[in-house]
Design a protein around this motif. Sequence first.
Motif, PDB file in Angstrom:
ATOM      1  N   LEU A 170      -6.344   9.569  -3.226  1.00 16.77           N
ATOM      2  CA  LEU A 170      -7.309   9.115  -2.226  1.00 16.77           C
ATOM      3  C   LEU A 170      -8.636   9.864  -2.353  1.00 16.77           C
ATOM      4  CD1 LEU A 170      -8.104   7.450   0.246  1.00 16.77           C
ATOM      5  CD2 LEU A 170      -7.025   9.205   1.667  1.00 16.77           C
ATOM      6  N   VAL A 171      -8.590  11.171  -2.567  1.00 19.11           N
ATOM      7  CA  VAL A 171      -9.824  11.952  -2.716  1.00 19.11           C
ATOM      8  C   VAL A 171     -10.636  11.426  -3.902  1.00 19.11           C
ATOM      9  CG1 VAL A 171     -10.717  14.239  -3.342  1.00 19.11           C
ATOM     10  CG2 VAL A 171      -8.942  14.023  -1.590  1.00 19.11           C
ATOM     11  N   ASP A 172      -9.981  11.195  -5.034  1.00 16.63           N
ATOM     12  CA  ASP A 172     -10.687  10.675  -6.206  1.00 16.63           C
ATOM     13  C   ASP A 172     -11.186   9.251  -5.977  1.00 16.63           C
ATOM     14  OD1 ASP A 172     -10.279  13.054  -7.486  1.00 16.63           O
ATOM     15  OD2 ASP A 172      -8.677  12.327  -8.798  1.00 16.63           O
ATOM     16  N   PHE A 173     -10.397   8.443  -5.287  1.00 21.12           N
ATOM     17  CA  PHE A 173     -10.780   7.063  -4.997  1.00 21.12           C
ATOM     18  C   PHE A 173     -12.028   7.022  -4.120  1.00 21.12           C
ATOM     19  CE2 PHE A 173     -10.338   3.077  -2.524  1.00 21.12           C
ATOM     20  CZ  PHE A 173     -10.351   2.167  -3.572  1.00 21.12           C
ATOM     21  N   TYR A 181      -4.255   2.216  -5.702  1.00 27.05           N
ATOM     22  CA  TYR A 181      -5.685   2.167  -5.406  1.00 27.05           C
ATOM     23  C   TYR A 181      -6.373   1.503  -6.585  1.00 27.05           C
ATOM     24  CZ  TYR A 181      -4.657   5.732  -1.892  1.00 27.05           C
ATOM     25  OH  TYR A 181      -4.156   6.422  -0.824  1.00 27.05           O
ATOM     26  N   TYR A 182      -7.093   0.424  -6.315  1.00 29.56           N
ATOM     27  CA  TYR A 182      -7.787  -0.290  -7.391  1.00 29.56           C
ATOM     28  C   TYR A 182      -9.157  -0.720  -6.890  1.00 29.56           C
ATOM     29  CZ  TYR A 182      -9.004  -3.705 -10.922  1.00 29.56           C
ATOM     30  OH  TYR A 182      -9.662  -4.383 -11.917  1.00 29.56           O
ATOM     31  N   GLU A 222     -16.169  -2.093 -16.787  1.00 26.26           N
ATOM     32  CA  GLU A 222     -15.816  -0.760 -17.269  1.00 26.26           C
ATOM     33  C   GLU A 222     -15.911   0.274 -16.141  1.00 26.26           C
ATOM     34  OE1 GLU A 222     -18.035   0.155 -20.791  1.00 26.26           O
ATOM     35  OE2 GLU A 222     -17.380  -1.686 -21.783  1.00 26.26           O
ATOM     36  N   ASP A 223     -16.566  -0.087 -15.061  1.00 22.01           N
ATOM     37  CA  ASP A 223     -16.696   0.761 -13.884  1.00 22.01           C
ATOM     38  C   ASP A 223     -15.505   0.432 -12.978  1.00 22.01           C
ATOM     39  OD1 ASP A 223     -17.666   2.394 -11.848  1.00 22.01           O
ATOM     40  OD2 ASP A 223     -19.161   0.945 -11.169  1.00 22.01           O
ATOM     41  N   GLU A 224     -14.382   1.109 -13.234  1.00 25.17           N
ATOM     42  CA  GLU A 224     -13.126   0.726 -12.614  1.00 25.17           C
ATOM     43  C   GLU A 224     -12.309   1.959 -12.221  1.00 25.17           C
ATOM     44  OE1 GLU A 224      -9.687  -2.336 -13.956  1.00 25.17           O
ATOM     45  OE2 GLU A 224     -10.080  -0.724 -15.368  1.00 25.17           O
ATOM     46  N   PHE A 225     -11.581   1.839 -11.141  1.00 23.42           N
ATOM     47  CA  PHE A 225     -10.627   2.860 -10.713  1.00 23.42           C
ATOM     48  C   PHE A 225      -9.293   2.158 -10.538  1.00 23.42           C
ATOM     49  CE2 PHE A 225      -8.190   5.502  -7.914  1.00 23.42           C
ATOM     50  CZ  PHE A 225      -8.612   6.797  -8.170  1.00 23.42           C
ATOM     51  N   ASP A 226      -8.246   2.675 -11.163  1.00 24.43           N
ATOM     52  CA  ASP A 226      -6.929   2.051 -11.085  1.00 24.43           C
ATOM     53  C   ASP A 226      -5.876   3.147 -11.195  1.00 24.43           C
ATOM     54  OD1 ASP A 226      -4.748   0.368 -11.111  1.00 24.43           O
ATOM     55  OD2 ASP A 226      -5.223  -0.568 -13.029  1.00 24.43           O
ATOM     56  N   GLU A 227      -5.277   3.503 -10.054  1.00 22.76           N
ATOM     57  CA  GLU A 227      -4.277   4.569 -10.091  1.00 22.76           C
ATOM     58  C   GLU A 227      -3.198   4.343  -9.039  1.00 22.76           C
ATOM     59  OE1 GLU A 227      -3.863   9.438 -10.069  1.00 22.76           O
ATOM     60  OE2 GLU A 227      -5.848   8.542 -10.212  1.00 22.76           O
TER      61      GLU A 227
END
Length: 122
Positions: A105-108, A58-59, A67-72
């Motif tokens: 997925l919940v955090d994304f 998930y990205y 800096e506002d990024e999600f990468d897991e």
Amino acid sequence: MNDKLIQSQKRLHDSLFELYMQGGLELFQAGTRGLKRELIIQLETSALTPEKGEIIHYYAVNRWDYEDEFDEWAKPLRPLTAEAEKIIGVTNAQLAHCRSGNAVLVDFLGFISECERYPLKS
């Protein structure tokens, strides 16, 4: 005045006006960070078809604020095939330490819908 210079000034004026109409003046005055949130989202799956695979990466990144990024990465329910490991570039051993796909997925979903920080437009 030189004809090329006049044309150049006209193009500059038109470009600045178009930027202003698209909210560019606000972006320029406030800086790009925090003013807009437009996410670029990339999802990577464990197989070529949804029936056989699941999302394992998930990205998302805000194109105005890197800096506002999600990468897991997420641990798949079924191990990757050797072929999938080669294509994706990660191994089952690397994914073994990741959280479950449901937890990620919940955090994304929380990240992409941060309403407090970025209220939805009416």
